[in-house]
Design an enzyme around this catalytic site. Structure first.
Site, PDB file in Angstrom:
ATOM      1  N   ALA A  83       9.290 -14.687 -66.781  1.00 32.01           N
ATOM      2  CA  ALA A  83       8.434 -15.539 -67.958  1.00 32.01           C
ATOM      3  C   ALA A  83       8.226 -14.211 -69.096  1.00 32.01           C
ATOM      4  CB  ALA A  83       8.158 -16.200 -67.980  1.00 32.01           C
ATOM      5  N   THR A 131       7.663  -3.788 -69.447  1.00 35.06           N
ATOM      6  CA  THR A 131       9.010  -2.968 -70.010  1.00 35.06           C
ATOM      7  C   THR A 131       8.285  -1.993 -70.938  1.00 35.06           C
ATOM      8  OG1 THR A 131       9.924  -3.322 -73.134  1.00 35.06           O
ATOM      9  CG2 THR A 131       7.521  -4.057 -72.738  1.00 35.06           C
ATOM     10  N   ASP A 132       8.809  -0.846 -71.518  1.00 32.14           N
ATOM     11  CA  ASP A 132       8.820   1.086 -71.923  1.00 32.14           C
ATOM     12  C   ASP A 132       8.037   0.432 -73.170  1.00 32.14           C
ATOM     13  OD1 ASP A 132      10.803   0.151 -73.624  1.00 32.14           O
ATOM     14  OD2 ASP A 132      11.915   2.064 -73.451  1.00 32.14           O
ATOM     15  N   GLU A 133       8.565  -0.982 -74.216  1.00 29.11           N
ATOM     16  CA  GLU A 133       7.342  -1.001 -75.470  1.00 29.11           C
ATOM     17  C   GLU A 133       6.476  -0.455 -75.556  1.00 29.11           C
ATOM     18  OE1 GLU A 133       9.216  -3.487 -78.108  1.00 29.11           O
ATOM     19  OE2 GLU A 133      11.788  -3.239 -77.263  1.00 29.11           O
ATOM     20  N   TYR A 157       4.845  -8.210 -80.155  1.00 31.82           N
ATOM     21  CA  TYR A 157       5.862  -8.479 -78.382  1.00 31.82           C
ATOM     22  C   TYR A 157       4.775  -7.210 -77.473  1.00 31.82           C
ATOM     23  CZ  TYR A 157       9.464  -7.378 -74.948  1.00 31.82           C
ATOM     24  OH  TYR A 157       9.928  -6.792 -73.749  1.00 31.82           O
ATOM     25  N   ALA A 159       2.340  -5.723 -77.571  1.00 33.61           N
ATOM     26  CA  ALA A 159       1.133  -5.705 -77.760  1.00 33.61           C
ATOM     27  C   ALA A 159       0.690  -6.691 -76.560  1.00 33.61           C
ATOM     28  CB  ALA A 159       0.251  -5.887 -79.249  1.00 33.61           C
ATOM     29  N   LYS A 161       2.907  -7.734 -74.707  1.00 36.00           N
ATOM     30  CA  LYS A 161       3.041  -7.059 -73.053  1.00 36.00           C
ATOM     31  C   LYS A 161       2.148  -6.485 -71.985  1.00 36.00           C
ATOM     32  CE  LYS A 161       6.537  -7.805 -71.124  1.00 36.00           C
ATOM     33  NZ  LYS A 161       6.528  -8.929 -69.501  1.00 36.00           N
ATOM     34  N   ASN A 186      15.622  -0.850 -72.541  1.00 29.32           N
ATOM     35  CA  ASN A 186      16.357  -1.641 -72.868  1.00 29.32           C
ATOM     36  C   ASN A 186      17.204  -2.132 -71.960  1.00 29.32           C
ATOM     37  OD1 ASN A 186      15.096  -0.106 -75.668  1.00 29.32           O
ATOM     38  ND2 ASN A 186      16.139  -1.581 -76.322  1.00 29.32           N
ATOM     39  N   ARG A 221      17.341   4.350 -78.751  1.00 31.28           N
ATOM     40  CA  ARG A 221      17.180   3.450 -77.148  1.00 31.28           C
ATOM     41  C   ARG A 221      17.782   4.002 -75.461  1.00 31.28           C
ATOM     42  NH1 ARG A 221      13.645   1.997 -80.000  1.00 31.28           N
ATOM     43  NH2 ARG A 221      13.400  -0.092 -81.187  1.00 31.28           N
TER      44      ARG A 221
HETATM   45  P1  NAD Z   1      14.955 -13.299 -72.104  1.00 32.61           P
HETATM   46  O1  NAD Z   1      14.610 -13.590 -73.563  1.00 32.61           O
HETATM   47  O2  NAD Z   1      16.492 -13.301 -71.930  1.00 32.61           O
HETATM   48  O3  NAD Z   1      13.888 -14.839 -71.140  1.00 32.61           O
HETATM   49  C1  NAD Z   1      12.818 -15.441 -71.267  1.00 32.61           C
HETATM   50  C2  NAD Z   1      13.180 -16.061 -70.283  1.00 32.61           C
HETATM   51  O4  NAD Z   1      11.563 -16.728 -69.802  1.00 32.61           O
HETATM   52  C3  NAD Z   1      13.509 -17.728 -70.737  1.00 32.61           C
HETATM   53  O5  NAD Z   1      14.326 -18.094 -69.963  1.00 32.61           O
HETATM   54  C4  NAD Z   1      12.938 -18.069 -71.369  1.00 32.61           C
HETATM   55  O6  NAD Z   1      13.212 -19.845 -71.196  1.00 32.61           O
HETATM   56  C5  NAD Z   1      11.087 -18.031 -70.146  1.00 32.61           C
HETATM   57  N1  NAD Z   1      10.014 -18.641 -70.895  1.00 32.61           N
HETATM   58  C6  NAD Z   1       9.827 -18.335 -72.213  1.00 32.61           C
HETATM   59  N2  NAD Z   1       9.041 -19.026 -71.701  1.00 32.61           N
HETATM   60  C7  NAD Z   1       8.216 -19.620 -71.007  1.00 32.61           C
HETATM   61  C8  NAD Z   1       7.198 -20.162 -70.160  1.00 32.61           C
HETATM   62  N3  NAD Z   1       5.800 -20.270 -70.811  1.00 32.61           N
HETATM   63  N4  NAD Z   1       7.268 -20.889 -69.143  1.00 32.61           N
HETATM   64  C9  NAD Z   1       8.408 -20.590 -68.375  1.00 32.61           C
HETATM   65  N5  NAD Z   1       9.641 -20.132 -68.332  1.00 32.61           N
HETATM   66  C10 NAD Z   1       9.712 -19.161 -70.263  1.00 32.61           C
HETATM   67  O7  NAD Z   1      13.878 -12.350 -71.624  1.00 32.61           O
HETATM   68  P2  NAD Z   1      14.741 -10.617 -70.377  1.00 32.61           P
HETATM   69  O8  NAD Z   1      14.968 -10.021 -72.259  1.00 32.61           O
HETATM   70  O9  NAD Z   1      15.246 -11.494 -69.373  1.00 32.61           O
HETATM   71  O10 NAD Z   1      13.766 -10.251 -70.648  1.00 32.61           O
HETATM   72  C11 NAD Z   1      13.039 -10.633 -69.532  1.00 32.61           C
HETATM   73  C12 NAD Z   1      12.078  -9.749 -69.020  1.00 32.61           C
HETATM   74  O11 NAD Z   1      11.499  -8.628 -69.020  1.00 32.61           O
HETATM   75  C13 NAD Z   1      10.138  -9.689 -70.169  1.00 32.61           C
HETATM   76  O12 NAD Z   1       9.457  -9.671 -69.237  1.00 32.61           O
HETATM   77  C14 NAD Z   1      10.946  -8.900 -70.306  1.00 32.61           C
HETATM   78  O13 NAD Z   1       9.575  -8.526 -71.224  1.00 32.61           O
HETATM   79  C15 NAD Z   1      10.966  -8.127 -70.160  1.00 32.61           C
HETATM   80  N6  NAD Z   1      12.127  -6.167 -70.594  1.00 32.61           N
HETATM   81  C16 NAD Z   1      13.206  -7.154 -71.264  1.00 32.61           C
HETATM   82  C17 NAD Z   1      14.566  -5.920 -71.542  1.00 32.61           C
HETATM   83  C18 NAD Z   1      14.816  -6.148 -72.175  1.00 32.61           C
HETATM   84  O14 NAD Z   1      15.971  -5.525 -72.464  1.00 32.61           O
HETATM   85  N7  NAD Z   1      15.256  -7.441 -72.474  1.00 32.61           N
HETATM   86  C19 NAD Z   1      13.272  -4.279 -70.977  1.00 32.61           C
HETATM   87  C20 NAD Z   1      11.897  -4.175 -70.310  1.00 32.61           C
HETATM   88  C21 NAD Z   1      11.517  -5.645 -69.833  1.00 32.61           C
HETATM   89  O1  DAU Z   2      12.564  -1.330 -74.751  1.00 32.25           O
HETATM   90  C1  DAU Z   2      12.742  -2.829 -74.259  1.00 32.25           C
HETATM   91  C2  DAU Z   2      12.470  -3.429 -74.755  1.00 32.25           C
HETATM   92  O2  DAU Z   2      14.100  -3.375 -75.117  1.00 32.25           O
HETATM   93  C3  DAU Z   2      12.784  -5.319 -74.157  1.00 32.25           C
HETATM   94  O3  DAU Z   2      10.831  -4.998 -73.689  1.00 32.25           O
HETATM   95  C4  DAU Z   2      12.742  -6.264 -75.289  1.00 32.25           C
HETATM   96  O4  DAU Z   2      12.287  -7.733 -74.370  1.00 32.25           O
HETATM   97  C5  DAU Z   2      14.571  -6.117 -75.326  1.00 32.25           C
HETATM   98  O5  DAU Z   2      14.476  -7.014 -76.512  1.00 32.25           O
HETATM   99  C6  DAU Z   2      14.421  -4.739 -76.736  1.00 32.25           C
HETATM  100  O6  DAU Z   2      13.984  -4.271 -77.292  1.00 32.25           O
HETATM  101  P1  DAU Z   2      14.750  -4.132 -78.495  1.00 32.25           P
HETATM  102  O7  DAU Z   2      13.609  -4.081 -80.419  1.00 32.25           O
HETATM  103  O8  DAU Z   2      14.927  -2.393 -78.491  1.00 32.25           O
HETATM  104  O9  DAU Z   2      15.868  -4.870 -78.418  1.00 32.25           O
HETATM  105  P2  DAU Z   2      17.025  -4.874 -79.986  1.00 32.25           P
HETATM  106  O10 DAU Z   2      18.421  -5.276 -79.384  1.00 32.25           O
HETATM  107  O11 DAU Z   2      15.946  -6.168 -80.631  1.00 32.25           O
HETATM  108  O12 DAU Z   2      17.263  -3.917 -80.642  1.00 32.25           O
HETATM  109  C7  DAU Z   2      17.600  -2.646 -79.919  1.00 32.25           C
HETATM  110  C8  DAU Z   2      17.812  -1.791 -81.426  1.00 32.25           C
HETATM  111  O13 DAU Z   2      18.181  -1.937 -82.649  1.00 32.25           O
HETATM  112  C9  DAU Z   2      16.924  -1.331 -82.616  1.00 32.25           C
HETATM  113  O14 DAU Z   2      16.523  -0.339 -82.452  1.00 32.25           O
HETATM  114  C10 DAU Z   2      16.280  -2.300 -83.812  1.00 32.25           C
HETATM  115  C11 DAU Z   2      17.845  -2.360 -83.259  1.00 32.25           C
HETATM  116  N1  DAU Z   2      18.764  -3.149 -83.623  1.00 32.25           N
HETATM  117  C12 DAU Z   2      18.445  -4.448 -83.072  1.00 32.25           C
HETATM  118  C13 DAU Z   2      19.059  -5.929 -83.772  1.00 32.25           C
HETATM  119  C14 DAU Z   2      18.720  -7.301 -83.167  1.00 32.25           C
HETATM  120  C15 DAU Z   2      19.103  -3.513 -85.563  1.00 32.25           C
HETATM  121  O15 DAU Z   2      19.225  -2.154 -85.936  1.00 32.25           O
HETATM  122  N2  DAU Z   2      19.562  -4.386 -86.091  1.00 32.25           N
HETATM  123  C16 DAU Z   2      19.719  -6.018 -85.076  1.00 32.25           C
HETATM  124  O16 DAU Z   2      19.951  -6.660 -86.298  1.00 32.25           O
END
Ligand code: NAD
Ligand code: DAU
Length: 348
Positions: A83, A131-133, A157, A159, A161, A186, A221
């Site tokens: 979450a 996350t790696d961020e 974000y 910060a 995490k 990602n 990424r």
């Molecule tokens: P997402 O935004 O798709 O899903 C987040 C979920 O958390 C949603 O279902 C939302 O309803 C729920 N949520 C938000 N606030 C809440 C709260 N206060 N209480 C209960 N539920 C709540 O996110 P995601 O992309 O599936 O990422 C999931 C986790 O993995 C996150 O912690 C993110 O930091 C981490 N992560 C994501 C990526 C990526 O590429 N998407 C990569 C590495 C780590």
């Molecule tokens: O690295 C893990 C992270 O990856 C997770 O922790 C985050 O939850 C997840 O959102 C993701 O973060 P990024 O910022 O890397 O993902 P995003 O898909 O937003 O963007 C990927 C790259 O593409 C980034 O360099 C920004 C760029 N971008 C993104 C969007 C939405 C664009 O150029 N145009 C866009 O419209």
């Protein structure tokens, strides 16, 4: 048999994880706790909701009393904390929700687990998904992030995490809570909300809308198919050492512009339109504080736990594009609600 509390299970990675877990561990019980923010969607879980060992509970991880009640009633022995507020651009538009859910919410979960497991925590695990961020941004020739890379988050974000990761670490050292942390690169795949790059490009291209690329498109990424992330978390839950951190990543670095080209070419092949998709690409103003490059060194989880990713990127992207083509109704529905006002704020 385990009883898992999966938080954020209605989001992108959480719902993929629940499918993965129930398929591979059919005797375990899964409680999905999700607040159903704009990113949470129960449609992602329609095919498992009839199962006797799956239960959805709507609630906020920040509500510690409520979470404690769940621990008591459901006898939870494993937490997998997905979450979070997860989108960097939204964190720039409004950071408060990120601190609230990602920091305060993690604290509330840690405290609920600590109380519930205070008698005997020998069969309990609290896995925090991060996350790696948190490691900041790499120069082109820098080595990839290891678990020892110092934290240097650059966005609200990352910060938030990073703060949550520190809390998890502290609860291990101070209270002996049996924690594990994963930092993943990602993810991409089915059910990703179309605010993130890959689904946004696919859906804009299908609608004939401009494909927005921030800056020069040369940010890098390191992409991992979501199911490979799920198997990484499984490996850490089954074989990880408590208190340890594991980086998960595909060793699969791509410039944004090259991914967008790959998606455009996939779409042109799978569903040819009047014009090549690449003609829709527009370079727009850069994201403030945009991290230049991420790359994960996943040597530790590979060596120590025997994990490796199974999906090849080109196949994974094609599969993902196909999924979005076959699920146009899902896409329509998730883009109702607040999506259009967010999109206008971010891109107009
Ligand atoms: P997402 O935004 O798709 O899903 C987040 C979920 O958390 C949603 O279902 C939302 O309803 C729920 N949520 C938000 N606030 C809440 C709260 N206060 N209480 C209960 N539920 C709540 O996110 P995601 O992309 O599936 O990422 C999931 C986790 O993995 C996150 O912690 C993110 O930091 C981490 N992560 C994501 C990526 C990526 O590429 N998407 C990569 C590495 C780590
Ligand atoms: O690295 C893990 C992270 O990856 C997770 O922790 C985050 O939850 C997840 O959102 C993701 O973060 P990024 O910022 O890397 O993902 P995003 O898909 O937003 O963007 C990927 C790259 O593409 C980034 O360099 C920004 C760029 N971008 C993104 C969007 C939405 C664009 O150029 N145009 C866009 O419209």
């Amino acid at each position: 048999m385990r009883t898992l509390l999966v938080t954020g299970g209605a989001g992108f990675i959480g719902s993929n994880f629940i499918h993965y877990w129930l398929k591979n561990h059919p005797l375990d019980k899964v409680i999905n706790l999700d607040a159903l923010t704009y990113a949470g969607n129960l449609e992602n879980l329609e095919t498992v909701e009839h199962l006797a060992n799956y239960r959805f509970v709507r609630g906020d991880i920040c509500d510690q009393e409520f979470v404690s009640g769940l621990f008591d009633n459901e006898h939870i022995d494993t937490v997998v904390n997905f979450a979070a507020e997860s989108h960097v651009d939204r964190s720039i538009l409004g950071p408060e929700a990120f601190v609230q859910t990602n920091v305060q919410g993690t604290l509330s979960l840690l405290e609920a687990a600590r109380k519930a497991w205070s008698g005997d925590s020998s069969s309990c695990l609290f896995l925090h998904v991060s996350t790696d961020e948190v490691y900041g941004s790499l120069e082109p020739d820098d080595p990839a992030f290891t678990e020892l890379t110092p934290y240097a988050p650059n966005s609200p974000y990352s910060a938030s995490k990073a703060s949550s990761d520190h809390l998890v670490r502290a609860w291990f050292h101070t209270y002996g809570l049996p924690v594990l942390t994963t930092n993943c690169s990602n993810n991409y795949g089915p059910y990703q909300f179309p605010e993130k790059l890959i689904p946004l490009v696919i859906l804009n291209a299908l609608d004939g809308k401009p494909i927005p690329i921030y800056g020069d498109g040369l940010n890098v990424r390191d992409w991992l198919y979501v199911e490979d992330h799920c198997s990484g978390i499984e490996a850490v839950l089954e074989k990880g050492e408590q208190g340890q951190v594991y980086n998960i990543g595909g060793g699969n670095e791509w410039h944004n512009i090259d991914i967008v080209h790959l998606i455009c070419d996939s779409l042109d092949e799978l569903q040819p339109g009047d014009l090549p998709c690449r003609e829709l690409i527009r370079f727009i103003k850069d994201r403030p504080g945009h991290d230049r490059r991420y790359a994960i060194d996943s040597g530790k989880i590979r060596r120590q736990l025997g994990w490796k990713p199974e999906y090849n990127f080109r196949t994974g992207i094609k599969h993902t594009v196909q999924w979005y083509l076959e699920n146009r109704d899902w896409c329509q529905r998730v883009r109702s609600g607040d999506y259009h006002s967010y999109y206008r704020k971010q891109y107009d």
